[in-house]
Enzyme design. Structure first.
Site, short mmCIF file in Angstrom:
data_model
loop_
_atom_site.label_atom_id
_atom_site.label_comp_id
_atom_site.label_asym_id
_atom_site.label_seq_id
_atom_site.Cartn_x
_atom_site.Cartn_y
_atom_site.Cartn_z
N TYR A 25 0.83 -1.21 0.00
CA TYR A 25 0.00 0.00 0.00
C TYR A 25 0.86 1.26 0.00
CZ TYR A 25 -3.67 3.28 1.59
OH TYR A 25 -4.56 4.34 1.71
N THR A 64 -9.63 8.82 8.29
CA THR A 64 -10.95 9.45 8.19
C THR A 64 -12.04 8.43 8.51
OG1 THR A 64 -10.09 11.01 6.57
CG2 THR A 64 -12.47 10.70 6.60
P1 NAD Z 1 -12.96 2.25 0.15
O1 NAD Z 1 -12.40 0.87 0.12
O2 NAD Z 1 -14.31 2.43 0.74
O3 NAD Z 1 -13.00 2.87 -1.33
C1 NAD Z 1 -12.10 2.53 -2.34
C2 NAD Z 1 -12.91 2.19 -3.59
O4 NAD Z 1 -12.04 1.90 -4.67
C3 NAD Z 1 -13.81 0.98 -3.39
O5 NAD Z 1 -15.14 1.30 -3.77
C4 NAD Z 1 -13.20 -0.08 -4.31
O6 NAD Z 1 -14.13 -1.01 -4.78
C5 NAD Z 1 -12.59 0.80 -5.39
N1 NAD Z 1 -11.50 0.16 -6.14
C6 NAD Z 1 -10.41 -0.49 -5.63
N2 NAD Z 1 -9.65 -0.92 -6.64
C7 NAD Z 1 -10.24 -0.54 -7.79
C8 NAD Z 1 -9.92 -0.71 -9.17
N3 NAD Z 1 -8.83 -1.39 -9.57
N4 NAD Z 1 -10.77 -0.19 -10.10
C9 NAD Z 1 -11.89 0.47 -9.73
N5 NAD Z 1 -12.24 0.65 -8.44
C10 NAD Z 1 -11.42 0.16 -7.49
O7 NAD Z 1 -11.90 3.17 0.88
P2 NAD Z 1 -11.95 4.73 1.22
O8 NAD Z 1 -11.70 4.88 2.67
O9 NAD Z 1 -13.16 5.36 0.63
O10 NAD Z 1 -10.64 5.25 0.48
C11 NAD Z 1 -10.71 5.98 -0.74
C12 NAD Z 1 -9.31 6.43 -1.12
O11 NAD Z 1 -8.77 7.29 -0.11
C13 NAD Z 1 -8.32 5.28 -1.29
O12 NAD Z 1 -7.49 5.56 -2.40
C14 NAD Z 1 -7.51 5.31 -0.01
O13 NAD Z 1 -6.21 4.83 -0.19
C15 NAD Z 1 -7.51 6.80 0.31
N6 NAD Z 1 -7.32 7.03 1.76
C16 NAD Z 1 -8.34 6.82 2.63
C17 NAD Z 1 -8.14 7.04 3.98
C18 NAD Z 1 -9.24 6.86 5.00
O14 NAD Z 1 -9.00 7.06 6.20
N7 NAD Z 1 -10.46 6.52 4.62
C19 NAD Z 1 -6.88 7.45 4.45
C20 NAD Z 1 -5.85 7.64 3.52
C21 NAD Z 1 -6.10 7.45 2.17
#
Ligand code: NAD
Ligand code: UDP
Length: 312
Positions: free
Chosen positions: A150, A180
């Site tokens: 990651y 978040t």
């Molecule tokens: P989440 O898992 O709910 O959302 C990620 C989405 O991406 C999912 O709907 C998944 O199905 C989709 N996905 C994954 N691989 C894919 C692909 N190859 N093609 C199309 N869709 C794909 O997670 P989230 O918390 O909503 O995170 C969203 C983004 O924010 C991510 O990139 C994550 O790394 C980043 N992020 C989130 C946090 C947090 O605290 N929530 C912190 C740091 C970074």
């Protein structure tokens, strides 16, 4: 003509909230998602909206004509497994989406002359030796370990964006997101806020990994999405940290969740996973200065809304 935003990862926790916000701003929203960790239930309420289109697709594969043929003003890339259990289970997929997937979307942004926005992460700082973490900190990341698929995918993505920005003059923005939470978090994705709330509501023991002295800084989802939009609209390149700079130990978080849910659950301790960062807190000076953004939702207030969501 309304403007169009493509949101990759649009059926996820954060992507579904970003979709809501851009529809409310009068945009057309195309959400592309392979549903690997996201869920249709997150966007069910949008399906009858004529300005919303959902495309089930893996962004590592060539993009379908329904996307390629569309005018796009903004491409927001949130597609990636995000919780440690998910990105460890989907290890190769995580590496691929952070490299091949990001390049596919950057090529699209280049063709469409769209603004490209990338959801990066505080994990690019690894297990930080500097506290709080400013954007200038280069990080302390293990390139060969249980979090590297990651952390390194997200770092590689930033490097790829740097090249497209500087070599091909693509208009890009990078946000580094700190932990978040909020409604539509997946109850089973293993993150600490959802785990503790679900356990407390079910009367099960609250699991703490390690001794619970490690810290995190928890940002409520509405604050984060407001920061995303401020960055997208600003024209700034970043990377810019967005997060809440209130810092809590995981033990403190568990005690607050117990109190707010009025749970009688005991707290139990489990082994700390490898490479788990000991401390994390954003330096948000840059976001305050460049985006005029700061968080407004305090932890207890945000947790109460999240607890209501999990209750329902
Ligand atoms: P989440 O898992 O709910 O959302 C990620 C989405 O991406 C999912 O709907 C998944 O199905 C989709 N996905 C994954 N691989 C894919 C692909 N190859 N093609 C199309 N869709 C794909 O997670 P989230 O918390 O909503 O995170 C969203 C983004 O924010 C991510 O990139 C994550 O790394 C980043 N992020 C989130 C946090 C947090 O605290 N929530 C912190 C740091 C970074
Ligand atoms: N954690 C915990 N109990 C859980 C889930 C996680 O104590 O049930 C710890 C985890 O080891 C880490 C912190 O809580 O120290 C935050 O974990 P999370 O997976 O939410 O995010 P990240 O480690 O990616 O910041």
């Amino acid at each position: 003509m309304p403007k169009t935003i493509l949101i990759a990862g649009g059926a996820g926790f954060l992507g579904s909230h970003l979709s809501d916000s851009y529809l409310a701003k009068g945009y057309k929203v195309i959400a592309v998602d392979n549903l690997s960790t996201g869920a249709i239930k997150n966007i069910e309420h949008l399906k009858s909206n004529p300005d919303f289109l959902f495309v089930e697709h893996d962004i590592c594969a060539p993009l379908p004509s329904v996307i390629m043929d569309h005018e796009l003003e903004i491409i927001a890339n949130l597609a990636s497994p995000a919780s440690p259990p998910h990105y460890q289970r989907l290890a190769l997929e995580t590496l691929n989406v952070g490299s091949i997937g990001v390049q596919n979307l950057l090529e699209l942004a280049k063709t469409k002359k769209a603004r490209f926005f990338q959801a990066s992460t505080s994990e690019v700082y690894g297990d930080p030796e500097i506290h709080p973490q400013p954007e200038t900190y280069k990080g302390c990341v293990n390139s060969y370990g249980p979090r590297s698929m990651y952390d390194e995918a997200k770092r590689f993505a930033e490097a790829m964006i740097y090249v497209y920005h500087n070599k091909f003059k693509v208009d890009t923005a990078i946000v580094r997101i700190f932990n978040t939470y909020g409604p539509r978090m997946d109850r089973d994705d293993g993150r600490v806020v959802s785990n503790l709330i679900v356990q407390a509501l079910a009367g099960q023991p609250l699991t703490i990994y390690g001794d619970g002295t490690q810290t995190r800084s928890f940002c409520y989802v509405s604050d984060l999405i407001r920061g995303f939009i401020a960055l997208i609209e600003s024209g700034e390149e970043g990377p810019i940290n967005i997060g809440n700079d209130g810092e809590f130990t995981i033990l403190e978080l568990a005690e607050i969740v117990k109190e707010l849910t009025k749970s009688k659950s005991e707290i139990i301790f489990k082994p700390l996973p490898g490479d788990d960062p000991l401390q994390r807190k954003p330096d948000i000076t840059l976001a305050e200065k460049k985006l005029k953004w700061s968080p407004t939702v305090q932890l207890r207030e945000g947790l109460l809304s999240t607890i209501e969501y999990f209750k329902s």
